[in-house]
Design an enzyme around this catalytic site. Structure first.
Site, PDB file in Angstrom:
ATOM      1  N   ASP A  50     -43.807 -52.819 -25.280  1.00 29.06           N
ATOM      2  CA  ASP A  50     -43.545 -51.850 -24.220  1.00 29.06           C
ATOM      3  C   ASP A  50     -44.879 -51.510 -23.566  1.00 29.06           C
ATOM      4  O   ASP A  50     -45.702 -50.779 -24.139  1.00 29.06           O
ATOM      5  CB  ASP A  50     -42.901 -50.585 -24.789  1.00 29.06           C
ATOM      6  CG  ASP A  50     -41.449 -50.798 -25.208  1.00 29.06           C
ATOM      7  OD1 ASP A  50     -41.106 -51.926 -25.612  1.00 29.06           O
ATOM      8  OD2 ASP A  50     -40.678 -49.829 -25.140  1.00 29.06           O
ATOM      9  N   LYS A  68     -38.418 -49.714 -17.742  1.00 26.93           N
ATOM     10  CA  LYS A  68     -38.182 -48.533 -18.571  1.00 26.93           C
ATOM     11  C   LYS A  68     -38.636 -47.295 -17.810  1.00 26.93           C
ATOM     12  O   LYS A  68     -39.676 -47.318 -17.146  1.00 26.93           O
ATOM     13  CB  LYS A  68     -38.949 -48.714 -19.878  1.00 26.93           C
ATOM     14  CG  LYS A  68     -38.928 -47.548 -20.849  1.00 26.93           C
ATOM     15  CD  LYS A  68     -39.716 -47.923 -22.107  1.00 26.93           C
ATOM     16  CE  LYS A  68     -39.936 -46.744 -23.027  1.00 26.93           C
ATOM     17  NZ  LYS A  68     -40.749 -47.102 -24.212  1.00 26.93           N
ATOM     18  N   LYS A  82     -34.123 -49.570 -19.641  1.00 33.53           N
ATOM     19  CA  LYS A  82     -34.313 -48.686 -20.790  1.00 33.53           C
ATOM     20  C   LYS A  82     -34.695 -47.283 -20.335  1.00 33.53           C
ATOM     21  O   LYS A  82     -35.809 -47.065 -19.866  1.00 33.53           O
ATOM     22  CB  LYS A  82     -35.394 -49.245 -21.718  1.00 33.53           C
ATOM     23  CG  LYS A  82     -35.683 -48.364 -22.945  1.00 33.53           C
ATOM     24  CD  LYS A  82     -36.740 -48.986 -23.838  1.00 33.53           C
ATOM     25  CE  LYS A  82     -37.145 -48.062 -24.973  1.00 33.53           C
ATOM     26  NZ  LYS A  82     -38.189 -48.665 -25.851  1.00 33.53           N
TER      27      LYS A  82
END
Length: 282
Positions: A135, A198, A234
């Site tokens: 991430d 995300k 996400k």
């Protein structure tokens, strides 16, 4: 996912109708089978601990929960466990024998302001340690200044450093200012090769919001129409209740369709959400 060439003029041409986004959020209709959607939420959860006082014992306990998140369901697991780089070996050991991947936050998380070479080295170190998902966090200043080529180049470099590991690009939408900037940054990250986009690190003043999520989902939908690529989504940060999870699932179903409602294309970044869902399903 490989990058595609960037057209900065095409990025600048992206505009978001804020009223349409408000209408989309207002139109959310919860799914008919609440228990099934809550189990889906668990299966799409990146169970996360990103605290300065994290210990190996805390990470092992988190991995135990990831392996068996619901007492009445011996088969269900979470989608991943997300930790800082230092905890990757502990998480890998604790998840040995399962298909649950370890995700590591990287690239100067949460602010993205360390030197580029340092951020790339962080990614490479986590991949070498065995993390299957990374991430990364973007440098928000590039998006705020409209320097799309710089953002693209950095994210593309991160994509290369990730190798075979899946890369989730964190936009920190609460710091990007407006819906059009969120949409443009979403497109640039996808073009640069992000497997997921995300919302947040979970450490901004404003984290995941449904309007920002709707903007990102529509960017994903448009990118898929243009390229045929499925990019995941996400939401993360502040999602702590079962009711919130149900809203997010309903929004994904509305904007992207059921094909996105699987761990390969949808994740929750969550540390507290599991407790509330487990209580609802007990």
């Amino acid at each position: 996912m490989n990058s595609i060439p960037l057209d900065p003029d095409a990025v600048e041409a992206i505009q978001v109708d804020a009223v349409a986004i408000e209408n989309a959020v207002a139109a959310i209709v919860p799914g008919a089978d609440i228990d099934a959607d809550l189990r889906l939420a668990v299966s799409c959860m990146d169970l996360t601990t990103l605290q300065g006082d994290d210990t190996e014992d805390r990470v092992r306990a988190l991995c135990t929960r990831a392996r068996s998140p619901l007492a009445n369901d011996p088969v269900l697991t979470t989608a991943a466990v997300c930790v800082y780089h230092a905890m990757v070996p502990t998480a890998l050991e604790a998840l040995n024998g399962t298909d649950i991947p370890v995700a590591a936050v990287s690239a100067g998380f949460p602010h993205g302001l360390s030197p580029l070479s340092t951020r790339i080295a962080e990614i490479e170190a986590s991949v070498a340690a065995g993390a299957q998902e990374i991430d990364i966090v973007i440098r928000r200043g590039h998006a705020l200044k409209g320097n799309w080529q710089a953002l693209y180049d950095e994210v593309a470099a991160f994509r290369t450093a990730c190798g075979s590991a899946h890369m989730k690009a964190i936009l920190a939408t609460g710091e990007l200012g407006d819906a059009t900037t969120i949409a443009r940054a979403s497109y640039v990250c996808m073009a640069a090769g992000a497997d997921f986009i995300k919302t947040s690190t979970g450490q901004e003043k404003v984290n995941a919001t449904l309007p920002a999520g709707a903007v990102m989902m529509r960017a994903i939908r448009s990118f898929h129409a243009q390229t045929g690529r499925h990019v995941g989504f996400k939401p993360a940060g502040g999602i702590a209740t079962a009711d919130q999870a149900l809203q997010w699932i309903a929004l994904v179903r509305q904007e992207l369709g059921n094909v996105w409602l699987k761990p390969e294309l949808f994740r929750f970044g969550a540390s507290r959400l599991l407790d509330d869902i487990a209580g609802r399903l007990a």
